[in-house]
Enzyme design. Structure first.
Site, PDB file in Angstrom:
ATOM      1  N   ARG A 146      -2.538  -6.199  -8.255  1.00 50.48           N
ATOM      2  CA  ARG A 146      -1.005  -7.274  -7.823  1.00 50.48           C
ATOM      3  C   ARG A 146      -1.425  -8.151  -9.321  1.00 50.48           C
ATOM      4  O   ARG A 146      -0.913  -8.791  -9.293  1.00 50.48           O
ATOM      5  CB  ARG A 146      -1.638  -7.354  -6.166  1.00 50.48           C
ATOM      6  CG  ARG A 146      -1.372  -6.724  -5.372  1.00 50.48           C
ATOM      7  CD  ARG A 146      -1.965  -7.063  -4.411  1.00 50.48           C
ATOM      8  NE  ARG A 146      -4.039  -7.702  -4.192  1.00 50.48           N
ATOM      9  CZ  ARG A 146      -3.828  -7.704  -3.272  1.00 50.48           C
ATOM     10  NH1 ARG A 146      -3.415  -8.151  -2.369  1.00 50.48           N
ATOM     11  NH2 ARG A 146      -5.391  -7.910  -3.600  1.00 50.48           N
ATOM     12  N   SER A 194      -3.807  -6.639   3.183  1.00 51.95           N
ATOM     13  CA  SER A 194      -4.223  -6.761   4.217  1.00 51.95           C
ATOM     14  C   SER A 194      -4.275  -8.368   5.142  1.00 51.95           C
ATOM     15  O   SER A 194      -4.188  -8.951   6.238  1.00 51.95           O
ATOM     16  CB  SER A 194      -4.518  -5.785   4.648  1.00 51.95           C
ATOM     17  OG  SER A 194      -4.732  -4.641   4.266  1.00 51.95           O
ATOM     18  N   LYS A 200     -17.274  -4.983   7.318  1.00 56.69           N
ATOM     19  CA  LYS A 200     -15.875  -5.232   7.748  1.00 56.69           C
ATOM     20  C   LYS A 200     -15.717  -5.307   9.262  1.00 56.69           C
ATOM     21  O   LYS A 200     -15.334  -4.262   9.814  1.00 56.69           O
ATOM     22  CB  LYS A 200     -15.065  -4.840   6.595  1.00 56.69           C
ATOM     23  CG  LYS A 200     -14.773  -5.670   5.854  1.00 56.69           C
ATOM     24  CD  LYS A 200     -13.453  -5.458   5.017  1.00 56.69           C
ATOM     25  CE  LYS A 200     -13.322  -5.071   3.555  1.00 56.69           C
ATOM     26  NZ  LYS A 200     -11.952  -5.029   1.872  1.00 56.69           N
ATOM     27  N   HIS A 206       0.638  -1.072   0.453  1.00 58.38           N
ATOM     28  CA  HIS A 206      -0.308   0.027   0.252  1.00 58.38           C
ATOM     29  C   HIS A 206       1.292   1.223  -0.024  1.00 58.38           C
ATOM     30  O   HIS A 206       0.888   2.159  -0.601  1.00 58.38           O
ATOM     31  CB  HIS A 206      -0.818   0.215   1.109  1.00 58.38           C
ATOM     32  CG  HIS A 206      -2.443  -0.993   1.288  1.00 58.38           C
ATOM     33  ND1 HIS A 206      -2.130  -2.024   2.366  1.00 58.38           N
ATOM     34  CD2 HIS A 206      -2.672  -1.582   0.999  1.00 58.38           C
ATOM     35  CE1 HIS A 206      -3.292  -2.258   2.256  1.00 58.38           C
ATOM     36  NE2 HIS A 206      -3.514  -2.141   1.345  1.00 58.38           N
TER      37      HIS A 206
END
Ligand code: PNS
Length: 162
Positions: free
Chosen positions: A90, A128, A41, A17
């Site tokens: 990614r 993460s 979340k 990040h």
């Protein structure tokens, strides 16, 4: 002046990040890191903790601000007169979700452009959720998160075990 938003949950921010944020700050005159408060979340770190950890991890920089938001992303963009949303990509597996978000954001606000930045190869495997799992099972997260996040991430799981 072109303002760009780098949004995310950042629970916690990874070195990947930070790489995207720093690269964006070299391209755009102003970068706002938008830390999302997503009630759907359950986050490991509070919103304030996530904001503070990113602020600490950033090098001295006049053109990057970090801010929590609990609205639509495009509303944050409008607030700052940002014309660009930056997302890191990614792998192909990121694409479907990112494509949907970009299209939705375009529908909501056609004047805000989503720009994808390819993750640097050394961070392409990082997420993460992976670093949370490594920390949970006692693995080393050194190099996977900024140095100031290693200790809080390790501690949060130690304190949960007590
Ligand atoms: O790091 P993440 O969890 O992949 O980031 C997702 C985030 C925060 C960018 C996304 O959930 C978001 O934009 N949330 C704000 C609410 C919103 O605007 N939703 C509509 C667009 S999908």
């Amino acid at each position: 002046m072109t303002v760009a938003i780098c949004p995310g949950s950042f629970d916690p921010a990874t070195t990947g990040h930070m790489d995207i944020i720093i690269r964006a700050s070299r391209i755009y005159e102003k970068v706002i890191v938008g830390v999302a408060d997503n009630p759907q979340k359950r986050s490991l770190f509070s919103l304030d903790e996530r904001v503070e950890m990113i602020k600490e991890a950033l090098p001295e920089s006049k053109n990057v601000d970090v801010e929590a938001f609990d609205s639509l992303l495009v509303s944050l963009a409008h607030k700052h007169k940002a014309s660009v949303i930056i997302r890191g990509l990614r792998a192909v597996s990121d694409f479907e979700h990112e494509f949907q978000m970009a299209q939705l954001n375009r529908k909501l606000s056609p004047e805000v452009e989503t720009i994808f930045m390819m993750a640097s190869p050394e961070y392409a495997y990082l997420s993460s959720s992976a670093v949370r799992e490594i920390a949970q099972y006692g693995g080393s997260v050194k190099g996977l998160v900024p140095p100031n996040i290693v200790e809080p991430l390790t501690r949060v799981f130690q304190s949960k075990e007590v």
